[in-house]
Write a protein that holds these residues in place. Structure first.
Motif, PDB file in Angstrom:
ATOM      1  N   GLY D 233       0.818  -1.211   0.000  1.00 54.54           N
ATOM      2  CA  GLY D 233       0.000   0.000   0.000  1.00 54.54           C
ATOM      3  C   GLY D 233       0.853   1.262   0.000  1.00 54.54           C
ATOM      4  O   GLY D 233       0.548   2.240  -0.691  1.00 54.54           O
ATOM      5  N   VAL D 235       3.868   1.618  -1.212  1.00 48.78           N
ATOM      6  CA  VAL D 235       4.460   1.819  -2.542  1.00 48.78           C
ATOM      7  C   VAL D 235       3.455   2.505  -3.471  1.00 48.78           C
ATOM      8  O   VAL D 235       3.816   3.402  -4.249  1.00 48.78           O
ATOM      9  N   ALA D 236       2.195   2.131  -3.374  1.00 51.11           N
ATOM     10  CA  ALA D 236       1.172   2.803  -4.196  1.00 51.11           C
ATOM     11  C   ALA D 236       1.078   4.290  -3.833  1.00 51.11           C
ATOM     12  O   ALA D 236       0.943   5.147  -4.720  1.00 51.11           O
ATOM     13  N   HIS D 237       1.150   4.586  -2.536  1.00 49.01           N
ATOM     14  CA  HIS D 237       1.124   6.003  -2.142  1.00 49.01           C
ATOM     15  C   HIS D 237       2.338   6.758  -2.688  1.00 49.01           C
ATOM     16  O   HIS D 237       2.227   7.914  -3.084  1.00 49.01           O
ATOM     17  N   LYS D 239       4.034   6.049  -5.410  1.00 47.39           N
ATOM     18  CA  LYS D 239       3.825   6.259  -6.848  1.00 47.39           C
ATOM     19  C   LYS D 239       2.914   7.471  -7.058  1.00 47.39           C
ATOM     20  O   LYS D 239       3.182   8.333  -7.897  1.00 47.39           O
ATOM     21  N   GLU D 240       1.835   7.540  -6.297  1.00 47.45           N
ATOM     22  CA  GLU D 240       0.950   8.692  -6.425  1.00 47.45           C
ATOM     23  C   GLU D 240       1.657   9.975  -6.002  1.00 47.45           C
ATOM     24  O   GLU D 240       1.481  11.030  -6.627  1.00 47.45           O
TER      25      GLU D 240
END
Lengths: 270, 270, 270, 270
Positions: D233, D235-237, D239-240
Motif C-alpha cells: 500500500g 508503494v502505491a502512495h 507512486k501517487e
C-alpha cells in the motif's frame, strides 16, 4: 508566526520552535543571539528538552552518560548499520536509522524498567515513609516470585564489577546531584548480593537509570538519551566503514558460517 | 581481545573499540579513566570520528554547527517522527528512525553538494594556482549552463540574509579556524550576486558546508553531523509529543484537508 | 467524505482511497463488495498502483517477478533484520524496516539504471527510427567510455548463465507481454558479448528491468516491486529467527572474527 | 553450499534458502523450476513461511486478509511515507521503512493481543473442556476488572458494523477453514453485547486475528501479515506522491495550523 488553532478548543501545539522573518527561536531563546556559539551541544539538548538552561552539574552528568553510552564496538546496531550502508552508501541516514532500530527492548528495556522501579520506589519512600531497604527487598522478592532478573544488574564480561558504574555515580556525586534514586540503586545492589549470596555488579544501564532519574527525567525518556548517543557512535562506524570497509566481508563471513538446515518444504505438497 | 583475521589476507577490522575483562577502550583511550567525566559529548564524538582528541577550536565550531542544525520546528522529519510515535509509543527508536529518514537529498543533498564543490575548488586552488574568484565564477557559470542553482544559497523566509550564516562564520573566525573553504564560499556569494544582479543570502547549509570543510571533514560526512543533531531534536519532539500530543490531531487535520480526486479505477475492467 | 481544498487553487489530493459511513473504497472499487475474497493480493497491488484491474498476463508476470525477488538467503538486508529483531523482538516492524533499508543503490540501483536505459532506448527507437542494435551498441560504448559496467549483466556465482533470466523472459513471452524492452535487452546482451569476446549473463535484475518495463511501469518504480517482495521475505526470516534464533550467534561470530586494528587515538593529544 | 557450523554444538542455521553454482533453492524447491511462473506471490509467501505449499483455501483466506489490510488511505504510516519521500526521493526504501515503522502497538497491538487471547482460549477449551461461552465471559470480565477494552471490537466510523468483518469470516467459511478461533470470536462478540447492553462491532483486526489463528499462525506473526500488506500500500502512495505530490503541501498545512504554545524557556536561566 501566527496560526489558527489546529482543532478549535484543543490545546495541541508546539513550544519547541518558531520562526519570524528575521529570527529563529528555540523555546524562547533566539537561536542566533543566544545559542549558536554560546552553548555547547549537550546544553542545547537539555535546553530544548526542558525549556530551561541546564545547570553546570546537569550538563556534566549528561555528558558522562552520553559518553558512556555512545560506543560499544560491533553490536547488532553497528553491524546492521554497516551492512545497510554498504548496500546503500548514498543514503547514510538509512544506515543510521537501521542501526538505531536496534535500540530496543533487549538492551534498553532493562534500563527503562529499572528507572521505572527506582522512580516508583522513590515515590513510595516519599509518600509512604518506606525505607530504601524495604523497597529494595520488595523489588528483589517480586522478581524472585516472577522468576525474572532485576534489571540493571549483572554483566557477562565485566565481573566482578562493571568499571563504568562507579565512575558514573562518582561524577554525579562530585557535582552534587546524586540523589534518592542512586540511594535506592545501592540498597537494591546490597539486597541482591544478600539474596544471591555473592556480589552481582550494578551494570552501566543501572547506573544510567539512577543518575538520569536523579536529574528528574521520566523513565520513558531513558531510551532517548541512548538514541542520541548511539546516533553519534553509528556515524563514527559509518565513517570507518567508508574508509576501511567491513560490510562485504561480514556478509561473506555469515554466508560461509551459517549452515543450511533444511527441514522439508518441497513444492510438491499442494 | 584477540581475534582471528576475518578473511585471511585482508585488512578489514575496526579501530573504534575493544573490550578486555576489566576495561573498555574507545580508540586507544580507556573509557572509564580517560573519557567518562573528563570529556564532553562533542569532544567524544570528534575523538571517536578522528582518533585524536579535538582542539578547543574544533569543539567550539562543531558545537555551533550542531546547535544550528538541531531544531527546525515542524518539518517532514519531526512531523513523521511524531506520527510514528503516536502509532508505536513503545518503540521510541522507531519514531526517531522514521524522522531521520527525512535527512535525505532534498535538504542535505545541497549541503553535501556545496561541500564537494568547495573541497574540489580549494584543491584546484592549491594544485593549479587558480584564484578563489576564478573558481567561483566557474561554479556559477557551470550551474547556469546546467540550469541548476548553486547549492547553499537562497532561503524562502530569511531574506535578505539568513541570520545563522554570519554567526557560524564568526564562530569559526573567532576560534581561528576559518580557512580557504570559507574564502571560496564568500567569493561564490559575490559571484552569485553579480550574476543575479541582486543579493542572494548564503544559507545555513552553505555556512555549515564551509566551516566543516575548513575543519578538514570530507564532504560525504556532512550528512552525519546533521543526523546527530537531528536525532537530538527529534527526541525533544517526542518528549513534547508525549506530554502534549499532536499526532492524532495532525492525522485528523490531513484527513479533513486532503480532497479525494478519484480518476477512475473500478474493479470491472478485467 | 467531503474535504476542503488543501491549499486553494492546487490540485493535490489522493485518488487511492476514501471512506464513507458504511463503505471503504480503494480507487473506485468497494473494498468489501469488489475486492476482499474476489481478487488475489497481486491483483490488488496492481489495481491500486494503476487504477485499473490488471489483465491475467500482467498478474502472471508480476507474480513471477515478485517470486524471483523475494528470497536471497542471508544478505545484508536479512542479516540486519535478524540482528535488529533480536535486539527489539517486540517491534517486528522495526526489524522489517531495517532490512528494507538495504534495498538501496548497490543492488537495486543497477536494476533502476538498466530500466532507465531500456526505456530511453525504446523511446529513441520509436521516435528516431533507431534500431535496437544501434541503441545497444551506443549503450555499450558509452559504458566503455565512462569505464563503468552496463547494469543488469554478470553474476559472481551464476555462470555462464543466471537461471532465473530465461525463466522470467519465458513467462512474459508465454503470456504475450514480451515487448521492445526485452528486445533491446537481448540486443544489449549480444553487443556486450561481442565487446567482451565472451558470454556475460543477463542477470535477474536485468530480466526484471525488461519485463516490468514491457508492462509499462516507469523505471523509478522498479525499486517498489523489490521492496514489496523483500518485505515478505524478511518476515519469513523473522519467523525463522523466532523459532531458530541466529542473531546472538551472528553477533558473537562477528565479534570474534573482526580484528582490532587500532591506529592511534589516545586521549592525551589535546 | 557447505558451511562449517556457526558455533560448534549449536543448531543455529537457516532452512530458507541455499544456492549452488547452477540453482537457487527456497526451502527444498528449485526457484526456477518449481516456483517462478508456477506459483503466485501469496503462495510463495506461505510456502516460505511454512515450508510446505499452501492449500487453495489457505491462499484464498490469506489473499482476503492481505487485500483487507493493504490500504487505509491517509494514515500516520502513509502520511509519514509521503513526507519522507518528498525529503529523500532517491531513497524510496527509506520512505517505505518510515511508513512501516507506524505498524506498531497502537493499531496492530490490538490485533496481536486478541489473537493471543483467542489462541490461549482455544487451548483452554481443548485442554480443560471449557465452553467458548465461558472463555468469552472470562475475557470480558477480566477486561472489565482491568478497566481496559477487549481488543478487536468497536470502530469510530463503521457503526453498527465494520463491513469487512462478515466478508472476511465468510471467505474463511466458504473455503472450509473457519474454526474454533472464529467460534470464540463470535462468542466474545455476544458476551460483549450482553455486557454493554448494545451491539459493538467486531472490527477488521478482530476478524483477521480469528481467521489467521484458524489457519494455525502464532499470534506474534499477525503483525507480519500487516507489514507485508502495508508495504504494498505504501508503494502505491509513493507512486501517487511522485505523480501528484502532496508532501510539500502537507508540510505547509501543518506549519500553518499548529499554534506556538511557548511556556517559557529563555536562555538566561543558567
Amino acid at each position: 508566526m501566527t496560526s489558527a488553532p489546529l482543532i478549535p478548543g484543543t490545546t495541541a501545539g508546539t513550544a519547541l520552535a518558531r520562526t519570524t522573518a528575521d529570527a529563529i527561536y528555540v523555546r524562547d531563546a533566539n537561536l542566533v543571539d543566544d545559542l549558536i556559539g554560546r552553548v555547547d551541544f549537550t546544553s542545547m539538548i537539555l535546553f530544548e528538552l526542558n525549556g530551561r538552561m541546564p545547570s553546570v552539574a546537569e550538563v556534566a552528568v549528561v555528558n558522562a552518560v552520553l559518553v558512556a553510552l555512545m560506543e560499544h564496538g560491533l553490536t547488532p546496531s553497528t553491524i546492521s548499520a554497516r551492512l545497510i550502508y554498504s548496500s546503500s552508501p548514498d543514503a547514510l541516514q538509512g544506515a543510521v536509522a537501521a542501526g538505531l532500530l536496534g535500540a530496543g527492548s533487549t538492551f534498553l528495556g532493562s534500563m527503562e524498567h529499572l528507572a521505572r522501579l527506582l522512580q516508583e520506589g522513590v515515590t513510595a519512600v516519599d509518600a509512604d515513609g518506606d525505607t530504601f531497604e524495604a523497597i529494595a527487598e520488595r523489588i528483589v522478592s517480586d522478581a524472585a516470585t516472577a522468576r525474572t532478573l532485576v534489571p540493571g544488574f549483572g554483566h557477562h564480561i565485566h565481573q566482578p564489577d562493571d568499571p563504568r558504574t562507579p565512575r558514573l555515580l562518582a561524577v554525579a556525586a562530585e557535582h552534587g546531584v546524586s540523589g534518592p534514586h542512586t540511594q535506592l540503586l545501592l540498597a537494591l545492589g546490597a539486597a541482591i548480593d544478600r539474596a544471591k549470596g555473592k556480589h552481582i555488579t550494578i551494570n552501566t544501564t543501572g547506573a544510567v537509570a539512577a543518575v538520569i532519574s536523579d536529574l528528574g527525567y521520566p523513565w520513558h525518556l531513558m531510551r532517548g538519551f541512548s538514541v542520541i548517543a548511539r546516533a553519534a557512535g553509528i556515524v563514527a562506524h559509518l565513517k570507518e566503514e567508508r574508509e576501511m570497509p567491513l560490510g562485504r566481508e561480514l556478509w561473506d563471513l555469515v554466508e560461509r558460517a551459517v549452515p543450511y538446515r533444511g527441514t522439508g518444504g518441497s513444492a510438491d505438497a499442494r
